[in-house]
Design an enzyme around this catalytic site. Structure first.
Site, PDB file in Angstrom:
ATOM      1  N   CYS A   1     -10.168 -26.905  -4.533  1.00 13.28           N
ATOM      2  CA  CYS A   1     -10.677 -26.649  -3.183  1.00 13.28           C
ATOM      3  C   CYS A   1     -11.888 -27.553  -2.983  1.00 13.28           C
ATOM      4  CB  CYS A   1     -11.032 -25.174  -2.998  1.00 13.28           C
ATOM      5  SG  CYS A   1     -12.212 -24.562  -4.222  1.00 13.28           S
ATOM      6  N   THR A   2     -12.683 -27.295  -1.977  1.00 13.49           N
ATOM      7  CA  THR A   2     -13.787 -28.202  -1.643  1.00 13.49           C
ATOM      8  C   THR A   2     -14.834 -28.270  -2.741  1.00 13.49           C
ATOM      9  OG1 THR A   2     -13.453 -27.685   0.686  1.00 13.49           O
ATOM     10  CG2 THR A   2     -15.511 -28.789   0.100  1.00 13.49           C
TER      11      THR A   2
END
Length: 249
Positions: free
Chosen positions: A181-182
């Site tokens: 994810c980020t």
């Protein structure tokens, strides 16, 4: 030049409202802007300001035993990419609504960015198993970029992930699955949930895409990484994608 930081840390916070007041007072004194989410399970923050102000903000956190091991991802921009400072107390620092996904005793198994880069280059993990990069972000974020060949899911919010992943579970049994994810927080919760659901072949990308960019660059990644501020997205060299719009104006 503005310093931008992204960080999250799971740790029990007995009085989230009082802690939020402390964070707000310190950030306001240092003229920082951005967003901080606080819950009983920890803190998730994106802040921007002068380099000295950022370090002055982080110093008390790093001195607090609850935040031992806090890892911060840095980037730079010409302007502050936040309009104001927002401090919020929430039930979770990222909403997933699945019990047992707060790493109270131990994190889900991680894999370092440089190891993932090597696996992607050689086409398999160190045991010869195929590697599937599992994007736990929503469709809007994925549109800006993701790992080449990643499994992406048609979700609008993180809470949609379990149902969207269900049709793929059998096909993933023979793979080493790397959730990402980020910045790491969603893939950490997702990896814990998947393990609880019997998927013992799941790892999480340590420090997320931003950590990968910082440590490895863009090897095996197509495009940019969406971020939650006015920069819109960051390229693998951590420069803002929004520069493209400025250059075209």
């Amino acid at each position: 030049m503005v310093t931008n930081i992204a960080a999250y840390h799971f740790t029990p916070i007995a009085r989230p409202e009082a802690f939020a007041d402390e964070i707000r007072e310190r950030a306001e004194q240092l003229a920082l802007r951005g967003s901080v989410l606080i819950a009983g399970e920890g803190v998730n923050l994106f802040l921007a300001g002068g380099a000295e102000a950022i370090e002055a903000f982080l110093a008390p956190l790093r001195a607090d035993p609850r935040f031992a091991g806090l890892r911060v991802k840095y980037s730079r921009s010409a302007q502050v990419p936040f309009a104001r400072l927002k401090i919020k107390v929430k039930p979770e620092i990222i909403s997933f609504r699945r019990p047992g996904t707060t790493p109270e005793d131990a994190r889900a198994p991680t894999v370092a960015p440089h190891v993932v880069a090597r696996w992607l280059e050689q086409g398999h993990d160190d045991d010869g198993r195929r590697v599937v990069m599992l994007d736990t972000r929503n469709a809007q974020e994925v549109a800006y970029g993701t790992f080449t060949g990643a499994l992406t899911l048609p979700i609008d919010k993180f809470t949609d992930l379990p149902a969207a992943l269900e049709p793929h579970r059998d096909a993933l049994k023979d793979a080493t699955v790397v959730s990402f994810c980020t910045g790491g927080i969603r893939c950490e919760k997702a990896a814990l949930w998947m393990q609880a659901e019997g998927m013992d072949n799941v790892l999480q990308l340590d420090d997320g895409i931003l950590g990968y960019f910082e440590q490895v660059g863009g090897a095996g990644y197509d495009g940019a990484c969406f971020v939650f501020d006015e920069r819109v997205a960051l390229r693998p060299d951590l420069t803002p994608l929004v520069d493209d719009a400025a250059d075209a104006a």
